[in-house]
Enzyme design. Structure first.
Site, PDB file in Angstrom:
ATOM      1  N   GLY A  63     -38.530  62.913  -8.478  1.00  0.00           N
ATOM      2  CA  GLY A  63     -37.726  62.254  -7.468  1.00  0.00           C
ATOM      3  C   GLY A  63     -36.966  61.041  -7.948  1.00  0.00           C
ATOM      4  N   GLU A  64     -37.215  60.567  -9.178  1.00  0.00           N
ATOM      5  CA  GLU A  64     -36.462  59.443  -9.713  1.00  0.00           C
ATOM      6  C   GLU A  64     -35.000  59.846  -9.924  1.00  0.00           C
ATOM      7  OE1 GLU A  64     -38.344  58.075 -13.250  1.00  0.00           O
ATOM      8  OE2 GLU A  64     -40.163  57.394 -12.225  1.00  0.00           O
ATOM      9  N   GLN A 122     -32.693  46.281  12.151  1.00  0.00           N
ATOM     10  CA  GLN A 122     -33.830  45.392  11.892  1.00  0.00           C
ATOM     11  C   GLN A 122     -33.297  44.072  11.327  1.00  0.00           C
ATOM     12  OE1 GLN A 122     -37.214  47.368   9.930  1.00  0.00           O
ATOM     13  NE2 GLN A 122     -36.174  49.323  10.259  1.00  0.00           N
ATOM     14  N   HIS A 155     -24.194  46.180  12.867  1.00  0.00           N
ATOM     15  CA  HIS A 155     -24.889  46.187  14.162  1.00  0.00           C
ATOM     16  C   HIS A 155     -24.832  44.817  14.823  1.00  0.00           C
ATOM     17  CE1 HIS A 155     -27.574  47.739  17.188  1.00  0.00           C
ATOM     18  NE2 HIS A 155     -28.462  46.787  16.950  1.00  0.00           N
ATOM     19  N   ASP A 195     -25.001  47.436  26.387  1.00  0.00           N
ATOM     20  CA  ASP A 195     -26.029  46.393  26.465  1.00  0.00           C
ATOM     21  C   ASP A 195     -25.370  45.041  26.229  1.00  0.00           C
ATOM     22  OD1 ASP A 195     -25.778  46.001  23.622  1.00  0.00           O
ATOM     23  OD2 ASP A 195     -27.138  47.686  23.321  1.00  0.00           O
ATOM     24  N   LYS A 218     -30.077  46.750  30.244  1.00  0.00           N
ATOM     25  CA  LYS A 218     -31.170  47.663  29.908  1.00  0.00           C
ATOM     26  C   LYS A 218     -32.314  46.890  29.279  1.00  0.00           C
ATOM     27  CE  LYS A 218     -29.698  48.814  25.217  1.00  0.00           C
ATOM     28  NZ  LYS A 218     -29.219  49.835  24.279  1.00  0.00           N
ATOM     29  N   ASP A 246     -19.938  51.551  21.583  1.00  0.00           N
ATOM     30  CA  ASP A 246     -21.167  51.186  20.882  1.00  0.00           C
ATOM     31  C   ASP A 246     -20.930  51.295  19.391  1.00  0.00           C
ATOM     32  OD1 ASP A 246     -23.725  50.300  20.639  1.00  0.00           O
ATOM     33  OD2 ASP A 246     -24.657  51.933  21.765  1.00  0.00           O
ATOM     34  N   ASP A 250     -27.528  57.307  17.781  1.00  0.00           N
ATOM     35  CA  ASP A 250     -28.604  57.869  16.967  1.00  0.00           C
ATOM     36  C   ASP A 250     -29.180  59.094  17.665  1.00  0.00           C
ATOM     37  OD1 ASP A 250     -30.636  58.402  15.214  1.00  0.00           O
ATOM     38  OD2 ASP A 250     -31.482  56.391  15.220  1.00  0.00           O
ATOM     39  N   GLY A 253     -30.192  58.755  23.339  1.00  0.00           N
ATOM     40  CA  GLY A 253     -30.929  58.440  24.563  1.00  0.00           C
ATOM     41  C   GLY A 253     -30.260  57.335  25.363  1.00  0.00           C
TER      42      GLY A 253
END
Length: 342
Positions: A63-64, A122, A155, A195, A218, A246, A250, A253
């Protein structure tokens, strides 16, 4: 009279003193890409009128990842384009290895282009003992050797401050808004922020479309990812064409619940726009089964055929990225690309 220094003594010299060597070479733009989204890289290269630098990249059995550029990059102005799509961590690692290879091969300047900046959600600690992953990604790019960062619709704007160097924050708004204006009656449009965090972006939409603004309030459960509970619509949406704006879709929802809330408040039609079409499962099913008329995204991320559906419209982000690269290379103004909407 000029002097040369010898053993601490200033001794007069004759003739012209040469303090440097002038080069006849010119700046050289070189475009590199990983394996995540070659279609976008090819479209950008075509717009720029350059060829993508030939690169050998493959995975070892464990996987490298191995990368090597097939021509000299010494002294070049390097732009590395990589979309952080699934599997996200693999493509981030590949881009980091490409940065390191360029640094060690004496590239003059290295610009990381991340059309979709991974881990952007995040960007702060909601509770104790959590990482600020968006900051870590910026630190990794810098440590690897990147001099500059370019991304599309982060984001949150604060992510620009995570990278210790120049950041070019590009906006897909003009591309998305042009499509909406061309296909829907502006006089009946209401721009909707899904939002509170997207209100500022939505306000820019209202300036372009000359339309009123509505906001959906929300609440998220921090223990349940990719799920939101819509509470109420703030603003008049009755008998209006509602355009939800937006940065990413993803699992869809949030966007489908927002659409349901708008219809419950009297909207006659709902259009969903987003820069990044992540479209993780079950986004396709949710959007196809919803009452949303059209879902408009850009190709900052590759969207495979099994994630596409009849309502989906994909717009090219390549012209914007190419123009931004050109401005950076020519020491121009990236802000000028947005006519003040930056």
């Amino acid at each position: 009279m000029p002097y040369r220094v010898s053993r601490g003594d200033a001794v007069p010299t004759r003739g012209l003193v040469v303090t440097g060597i002038k080069t006849t070479g010119q700046k050289k733009l070189m475009l590199f890409t990983g394996r995540a989204h070659p279609e976008l890289a090819n479209a950008v290269a075509e717009r720029l009128g350059v060829e993508i630098v030939p690169t050998s990249a493959y995975d070892f059995a464990n996987g490298e990842i191995f990368v090597r550029f097939e021509e000299s990059v010494r002294g070049c102005d390097a732009f590395i384009l990589q979309s952080h799509t699934e599997p996200v961590n693999k493509w981030i690692m590949e881009q980091l290895l490409m940065i390191d290879a360029l640094k060690r091969a004496s590239a003059k300047r290295i610009t990381v282009i991340a059309p979709f900046y991974a881990y952007a959600r995040q960007d702060k600690k909601h509770r104790g003992r959590e990482p600020i992953s968006a900051r870590l990604i910026a630190d990794l790019f810098k440590t690897a050797g990147a001099n500059r960062l370019m991304a599309v619709d982060l984001h949150t704007s604060q992510i620009q401050g995570f990278f210790d160097g120049p950041v070019d924050h590009l906006f897909a708004l003009p591309i998305l808004a042009e499509h909406v204006q061309a296909n829907y009656d502006r006089a009946r449009i209401t721009v909707v922020s899904p939002d509170a965090g997207r209100v500022r972006v939505a306000e820019r939409w209202t300036d372009i479309l000359d339309a009123p603004l509505a906001i959906i309030h929300k609440r998220r459960d921090p223990d349940v990812p990719n799920e939101a509970k819509v509470l109420e619509v703030v603003g008049d949406v009755e008998d209006r064409i509602c355009v939800i704006v937006d940065d990413m879709i993803d699992t869809a929802g949030t966007i489908t619940k927002a659409a349901d809330a708008l219809f419950e408040n009297g909207a006659v039609e709902v259009i969903a726009t987003s820069t990044h079409g992540v479209l993780s499962h079950p986004a396709r099913e949710r959007l196809s089964d919803s009452r949303i008329t059209e879902v408009v995204v850009t190709d900052t991320l590759p969207i495979p055929q099994d994630s596409r559906f009849d309502k989906l419209t994909i717009l090219s982000i390549a012209p914007l990225i190419a123009r931004a690269i050109h401005e950076v290379f020519d020491e121009g103004s990236v802000t000028s690309l947005f006519d003040g909407h930056s």
